[in-house]
Design a protein around this motif. Structure first.
Motif, PDB file in Angstrom:
ATOM      1  N   MET A   1      -3.932 -35.086   8.297  1.00 28.00           N
ATOM      2  CA  MET A   1      -3.264 -36.056   7.537  1.00 28.00           C
ATOM      3  C   MET A   1      -2.501 -35.420   7.157  1.00 28.00           C
ATOM      4  O   MET A   1      -1.476 -36.064   7.153  1.00 28.00           O
ATOM      5  N   MET A   2      -2.034 -34.399   6.260  1.00 30.25           N
ATOM      6  CA  MET A   2      -1.143 -33.911   5.064  1.00 30.25           C
ATOM      7  C   MET A   2       0.045 -33.475   5.829  1.00 30.25           C
ATOM      8  O   MET A   2       0.491 -33.224   5.491  1.00 30.25           O
ATOM      9  N   THR A   3      -0.435 -32.964   7.221  1.00 27.45           N
ATOM     10  CA  THR A   3       0.438 -31.729   7.987  1.00 27.45           C
ATOM     11  C   THR A   3       1.021 -33.564   9.126  1.00 27.45           C
ATOM     12  O   THR A   3       1.771 -33.160   9.775  1.00 27.45           O
ATOM     13  N   GLY A   4       1.053 -34.736   9.006  1.00 29.76           N
ATOM     14  CA  GLY A   4       1.640 -35.629  10.019  1.00 29.76           C
ATOM     15  C   GLY A   4       2.367 -35.814   9.991  1.00 29.76           C
ATOM     16  O   GLY A   4       3.421 -35.898   8.947  1.00 29.76           O
ATOM     17  N   ASP A   5       3.035 -35.905  11.161  1.00 26.20           N
ATOM     18  CA  ASP A   5       4.639 -36.694  11.780  1.00 26.20           C
ATOM     19  C   ASP A   5       4.828 -37.653  11.543  1.00 26.20           C
ATOM     20  O   ASP A   5       4.620 -38.713  12.453  1.00 26.20           O
ATOM     21  N   GLU A   6       5.728 -38.697  10.334  1.00 24.20           N
ATOM     22  CA  GLU A   6       6.080 -39.690  10.628  1.00 24.20           C
ATOM     23  C   GLU A   6       7.490 -40.527  11.397  1.00 24.20           C
ATOM     24  O   GLU A   6       8.126 -41.020  11.032  1.00 24.20           O
ATOM     25  N   SER A   7       7.458 -39.328  12.447  1.00 33.39           N
ATOM     26  CA  SER A   7       8.931 -39.328  12.966  1.00 33.39           C
ATOM     27  C   SER A   7       8.877 -40.760  13.739  1.00 33.39           C
ATOM     28  O   SER A   7       7.310 -40.927  14.198  1.00 33.39           O
TER      29      SER A   7
END
Ligand SMILES: *Cc1c(COP(=O)(O)O)cnc(C)c1O
Length: 459
Positions: free
Chosen positions: A66-72
């Motif tokens: 979750m912490m390294t999720g990419d919200e592009s």
């Protein structure tokens, strides 16, 4: 000596639950909830067995993802993580993320199902059936007859009766049958599995008639576990090998990731056909979001990818299914009538056999759900007359064959002590069952989908 099984994880974070008193619960149920457990605040519930959907506990690795999720918006690395997991575990080249399982159904069916169509399957799940009927098409149930006898011991009660299926394929023009849907495990018949042999036979028949096969896959990993345990030819394979084998008989799938991918929200459609992917993409963009996020945040896609991997590990599945089985066996030991064989995600208590003295007009399973809550703070869900609703024409109650109280077990959430507490609470209620003479009366109900909002009073 063989050592007992134990959970292949330990607890790093805990959430407090309030242990209420019987007096408090009696008031909440009457005054706030009006004898409908959906109306309770979750803080009024000690052990919540309403559903196993979206209620699981994520792992440290999922939280890290979750912490390294990419919200592009487009082309996020989280999307590619999900794509890789779907390809390597399920074997599909194309997929579309959606916000949950019914959204996947909405997108896929918008692409493939039209008015007058016929969609055969094994006891379609209610949202699946809803999305078919909403399009003025018809869901035809081809489940084996053994599925409807709660006491009959068949290892694969989710199986499709091949003769029933062939009859449907023979009697209708091919253009009217856009797909066959196989639900693994079959939720509507109590979380019962489908065998590889049956999946193979369905695919074989479908090929003969040139009709695609889709799996409704919410609990596909639990299905694979049952195959390993009950279908001799596959006992030596790993869960991931069995999963790959299962999906080799599918042209595509819809997924509610809130179940076997152990996330709190998410879903997807996966398929082999590029053409179908392109057609469905249009609806995905319209209903869910751009094709590389489809209603999910990047962090949720990352956690889902990790959850697919963890959810298909044998040790996790064994502890999950053995926990459900442990509760079921306790019930059997105490003489409590439950549906057998015990399914993968829940225990189904046969309320008619539990409370034979309560008339069916007084909502037997709902009555049992309320008593269990008052006595113990445990919340289950009625699968009976309230859920079956009224006949749309006569407005009379539809009384289903079975009045069930479902106790669904969330994944990785409760300890063995909780399960013992549930078993002892059931035993206590069962021992005093003869004191319960009357059930409930409806004081308010919605015109459709009344299950969630009906209000009752005690008789
Ligand atoms: C839960 C479920 C669905 C619907 O999924 P949601 O995520 O609740 O929208 C569809 N089919 C089956 C078999 C399910 O168990």
């Amino acid at each position: 000596m063989k050592l007992p099984y134990a959970e292949p994880y330990k607890i790093k974070m805990v959430e407090s639950v309030y242990k209420s008193t019987r007096d408090e619960r009696t008031i909440w149920l009457k005054e706030i909830a009006k004898y409908n457990l959906f109306n309770l605040k979750s803080k009024h519930v000690f052990i919540d067995l309403l559903t196993d959907s979206g209620t699981g506990a994520m792992s440290d690795k999922q939280w890290a993802a979750m912490m390294t999720g990419d919200e592009s918006y487009a082309g996020a690395s989280s999307y590619y993580k999900m794509k890789e997991a779907i390809k390597s575990i399920l074997g599909f080249d194309y997929f579309l993320p959606t916000h949950q399982g019914r959204a996947a159904e909405n997108v896929l069916f918008s692409t493939m199902i039209k008015e007058g169509d016929i969609v055969p399957g094994n006891s379609h799940f209610d949202t699946t059936k809803g999305h078919i009927e909403f399009r003025k098409a018809k869901a035809v149930d081809c489940t084996i007859d053994e599925a409807f006898d709660t006491t009959c011991d068949h290892p694969f009660k989710g199986n499709i009766n091949i003769d029933k299926l062939e009859k449907v394929l023979q009697e209708n023009p091919k253009e009217k049958i856009p797909m066959i849907i196989v639900t693994v495990t079959c939720n509507s018949s109590g979380g019962q599995p489908v065998s590889i042999e049956n999946l193979k036979d369905v695919k074989h028949l479908a090929e003969k008639y040139k009709i695609p096969v889709f799996f409704d896959s919410a609990r596909f990993a639990e299905n694979a576990y049952f195959i390993k345990k009950r279908e001799a030819a596959y006992s030596e394979l790993t869960i991931k090998e069995i999963v790959a084998k299962m999906f080799s008989f599918a042209d595509g799938m819809t997924m509610s990731s809130k179940k076997d991918a152990i996330v709190n929200m998410g879903g997807f459609i996966a398929m082999r056909s590029e053409e179908l992917f392109k057609k469905a993409s249009v609806y995905n963009i319209m209903f869910e979001g751009y094709i590389t996020y489809g209603g999910m945040s990047g962090r949720d896609m990352s956690a889902l990818a990790q959850g697919l991997d963890e959810g298909t590990e044998f040790n996790y599945l064994e502890s999950r299914i053995k926990q459900v089985e442990y509760l079921g066996n306790k019930c059997l030991e105490y003489g409590i009538p439950i549906q057998t064989p015990i399914g993968g995600h829940a225990i189904f208590i046969d309320a008619k056999r539990f409370l034979p003295q309560v008339p069916k007009e007084e909502y037997i399973a709902q009555t049992l759900a309320c008593i269990l809550y008052i006595e113990s703070g445990i919340r289950g869900v009625e699968i009976g007359t309230v859920l079956a609703d009224r006949d749309p024409e006569t407005r009379e109650n539809r009384y289903p064959e079975l009045e069930l109280l479902r106790l669904a077990i969330p994944r990785r959430v409760y300890t063995k002590n909780h399960i013992d507490y549930i078993a002892e609470a059931l035993k206590m209620v069962f021992e005093s069952r003869n004191d319960i003479r009357r059930g409930l009366r409806i004081t308010y109900e919605a015109p459709i989908m009344r299950h969630f909002t009906t209000e009752f009073e005690q008789l």
